[in-house]
Design a protein around this motif. Structure first.
Motif, PDB file in Angstrom:
ATOM      1  N   VAL A  17       0.839  -1.197   0.000  1.00  0.00           N
ATOM      2  CA  VAL A  17       0.000   0.000   0.000  1.00  0.00           C
ATOM      3  C   VAL A  17       0.876   1.249   0.000  1.00  0.00           C
ATOM      4  N   ALA A  18       1.923   1.257   0.821  1.00  0.00           N
ATOM      5  CA  ALA A  18       2.827   2.410   0.863  1.00  0.00           C
ATOM      6  C   ALA A  18       3.450   2.655  -0.507  1.00  0.00           C
ATOM      7  N   ARG A  19       3.856   1.588  -1.176  1.00  0.00           N
ATOM      8  CA  ARG A  19       4.466   1.727  -2.496  1.00  0.00           C
ATOM      9  C   ARG A  19       3.454   2.267  -3.507  1.00  0.00           C
ATOM     10  N   THR A  20       2.212   1.794  -3.426  1.00  0.00           N
ATOM     11  CA  THR A  20       1.176   2.273  -4.339  1.00  0.00           C
ATOM     12  C   THR A  20       0.913   3.758  -4.132  1.00  0.00           C
ATOM     13  N   PHE A  21       0.805   4.177  -2.878  1.00  0.00           N
ATOM     14  CA  PHE A  21       0.584   5.589  -2.579  1.00  0.00           C
ATOM     15  C   PHE A  21       1.757   6.440  -3.071  1.00  0.00           C
ATOM     16  N   THR A  22       2.983   5.958  -2.834  1.00  0.00           N
ATOM     17  CA  THR A  22       4.166   6.708  -3.236  1.00  0.00           C
ATOM     18  C   THR A  22       4.225   6.853  -4.752  1.00  0.00           C
ATOM     19  N   ASP A  23       3.905   5.791  -5.460  1.00  0.00           N
ATOM     20  CA  ASP A  23       3.898   5.835  -6.930  1.00  0.00           C
ATOM     21  C   ASP A  23       2.891   6.860  -7.453  1.00  0.00           C
ATOM     22  N   ARG A  24       1.835   7.122  -6.664  1.00  0.00           N
ATOM     23  CA  ARG A  24       0.797   8.055  -7.105  1.00  0.00           C
ATOM     24  C   ARG A  24       1.032   9.465  -6.562  1.00  0.00           C
ATOM     25  N   GLY A  25       2.144   9.665  -5.856  1.00  0.00           N
ATOM     26  CA  GLY A  25       2.502  11.016  -5.456  1.00  0.00           C
ATOM     27  C   GLY A  25       2.500  11.301  -3.975  1.00  0.00           C
ATOM     28  N   ALA A  32       2.763  22.090   0.475  1.00  0.00           N
ATOM     29  CA  ALA A  32       1.491  22.535   1.066  1.00  0.00           C
ATOM     30  C   ALA A  32       0.309  21.712   0.596  1.00  0.00           C
ATOM     31  N   ASP A  33       0.423  21.084  -0.560  1.00  0.00           N
ATOM     32  CA  ASP A  33      -0.687  20.289  -1.097  1.00  0.00           C
ATOM     33  C   ASP A  33      -0.425  18.792  -1.000  1.00  0.00           C
ATOM     34  N   ALA A  34       0.421  18.399  -0.057  1.00  0.00           N
ATOM     35  CA  ALA A  34       0.822  16.991   0.025  1.00  0.00           C
ATOM     36  C   ALA A  34      -0.241  16.127   0.686  1.00  0.00           C
ATOM     37  N   VAL A  35      -0.305  14.886   0.232  1.00  0.00           N
ATOM     38  CA  VAL A  35      -0.944  13.833   1.006  1.00  0.00           C
ATOM     39  C   VAL A  35       0.214  13.108   1.697  1.00  0.00           C
ATOM     40  N   VAL A  36       0.399  13.419   2.973  1.00  0.00           N
ATOM     41  CA  VAL A  36       1.504  12.841   3.734  1.00  0.00           C
ATOM     42  C   VAL A  36       1.065  11.478   4.253  1.00  0.00           C
ATOM     43  N   VAL A  37       1.779  10.451   3.880  1.00  0.00           N
ATOM     44  CA  VAL A  37       1.491   9.102   4.352  1.00  0.00           C
ATOM     45  C   VAL A  37       2.581   8.706   5.337  1.00  0.00           C
ATOM     46  N   TRP A  49      -6.758   6.120  -3.058  1.00  0.00           N
ATOM     47  CA  TRP A  49      -6.008   7.342  -3.339  1.00  0.00           C
ATOM     48  C   TRP A  49      -6.807   8.289  -4.238  1.00  0.00           C
ATOM     49  N   ASP A  50      -7.302   7.752  -5.355  1.00  0.00           N
ATOM     50  CA  ASP A  50      -7.978   8.589  -6.347  1.00  0.00           C
ATOM     51  C   ASP A  50      -9.326   9.106  -5.855  1.00  0.00           C
TER      52      ASP A  50
END
Length: 399
Positions: free
Chosen positions: A17-25, A104-109, A190-191
């Motif tokens: 899941v972490a890798r998927t989120f990171t790949d999407r930004g 400022a517009d990050a989705v911080v995981v 994510w989307d």
């Protein structure tokens, strides 16, 4: 930005899941990586560990010998506390540095293995739990990581239980299938939820309100309410006198709109305004144009609050920016008629099946009248609230 807490038991699959989120930004902060970084060769953290536990916790190359450290640090609670007193502040400081550097517009995981065990859930906008059954996790740990089966089971059982994880999970990702299926689920999350959620928080916009449709009572509403109460307590801190789950979803067995209503009571009107920014940044922007509740007729004297004008019914309404969990936050002055009525009405509904049935009838009629329009639904119930207010506040039995 929004902060998403990601966790799951060992072998559950959160790295996918972490890798998927990171790949999407996603802007990833990995607690395990930080924990290694702060005690790396040449670091102040490693020097502190050597001073506390001796230089025999080092390898010949000067790196940390983790098994040697574990043999000394985990012998008793005193040594474990000594270790944590060194490492935890360093991890916290580095995490804070990374948060400050996030766009400022990050989705911080934040990938935190012990998020549940450390009672950290309330400090995130959203908590994602990755889960797989114990035997499947044992299989993965033995086959993929070469762990002994008994050791794998012991590690699993030393961590948070399934019930403890469900208590804090805003999102529950089941990883009983393939890694591809888990990645697909994470990508949809994510989307469809995380990206819109961040955009709503950044713009101070509530998530789109759904129709005024009654649904069957959901037994998980109570748990969802507790989760949001804890999050609001973290956001409001000592500015809140009390935070509680109110409204129909707080009444077991009562059909309702699928919206969690919460009440935050504060010392005075100025504090209502002071909470505007923290609540918005925490995922609950203010709904403009609502500055109070409709005043009710005065009742009795003594403990029954007198409805002495609009100034006694002031409130701010905030609503969730999270498109995946509709919620309203009513911020009222502690001891005011509207704050007292909200809590007393909930308690009376729980205790009085007759009043509960009466209210359900009113709600069904209002939903029909409103034809899905939320504001019309609320307005259609107001005459009945005027009538029931004195009954609730004076303790009279229903007609």
């Amino acid at each position: 930005m929004i902060r998403v807490g990601l966790t799951g038991g060992i072998g559950a699959g959160k790295s996918t899941v972490a890798r998927t989120f990171t790949d999407r930004g996603a802007y990833l902060i990995d607690a395990d990586v930080i924990a290694r970084e702060v005690v790396a060769k040449g670091s102040d953290g490693l020097a502190a560990l050597v001073e506390a536990f001796g230089d025999d916790i080092l390898t010949g190359d000067g790196d940390l010998d983790r098994p040697a450290l574990a043999a000394k640090a985990f012998v008793d609670e005193e040594q474990r506390t000594r270790l944590n007193a060194i490492v935890h502040p360093l991890v916290g400081a580095r995490t804070w540095e990374m948060l400050q550097a996030a766009p400022a517009d990050a989705v911080v995981v934040q990938d935190v293995p012990l998020l549940v065990e450390g009672s950290m859930a309330p400090f995130f906008h959203l908590v994602v739990i990755v889960h797989a059954d114990e035997e499947l996790r044992v299989h993965r740990l033995t086959e993929l990581r070469g762990m002994d089966a008994d050791d794998a089971r012991a590690r699993i059982r030393s961590q948070a239980s399934v019930d403890q994880r469900r208590e804090v999970a805003d999102v529950w990702l089941d990883n009983s299938g393939t890694a591809e299926a888990l990645a697909d689920a994470a990508a949809r999350l994510w989307d469809e939820r995380l990206v819109p959620y961040e955009a709503n928080v950044r713009s101070g916009t509530r998530a789109a309100a759904g129709p005024a449709t009654l649904v069957a009572a959901d037994p998980t509403w109570a748990r969802q309410g507790r989760r949001l109460v804890h999050r609001l307590q973290a956001i409001c801190g000592d500015k809140a006198v009390q935070v509680e789950h109110i409204g129909s979803t707080a009444v077991p067995g009562l059909d309702a709109k699928d919206v969690i209503d919460l009440q935050v009571t504060v010392a005075d009107v100025d504090t209502i305004a002071a909470l505007g920014v923290p609540l918005a940044e925490g995922g609950f922007p203010r709904v403009e144009g609502i500055d109070g509740d409709r005043p009710k007729p005065a009742v009795g004297s003594g403990d029954a609050p007198a409805a002495d004008g609009p100034q006694s019914w002031v409130k701010a309404l905030h609503a969730a920016a999270d498109p995946g969990r509709p919620a309203n936050v009513h911020v009222r002055v502690d001891g005011s008629p509207n704050a007292r009525f909200a809590a007393a009405f909930r308690d009376r509904l729980i205790a009085d099946p007759g009043l509960q049935a009466e209210y359900l009838s009113v709600k069904r009629s209002a939903a029909t009248t409103a034809d899905g329009v939320a504001s019309t639904y609320v307005e259609a119930k107001e005459p009945w609230f005027d009538e029931v207010y004195p009954r609730v506040m004076t303790g009279d039995a229903p007609d």
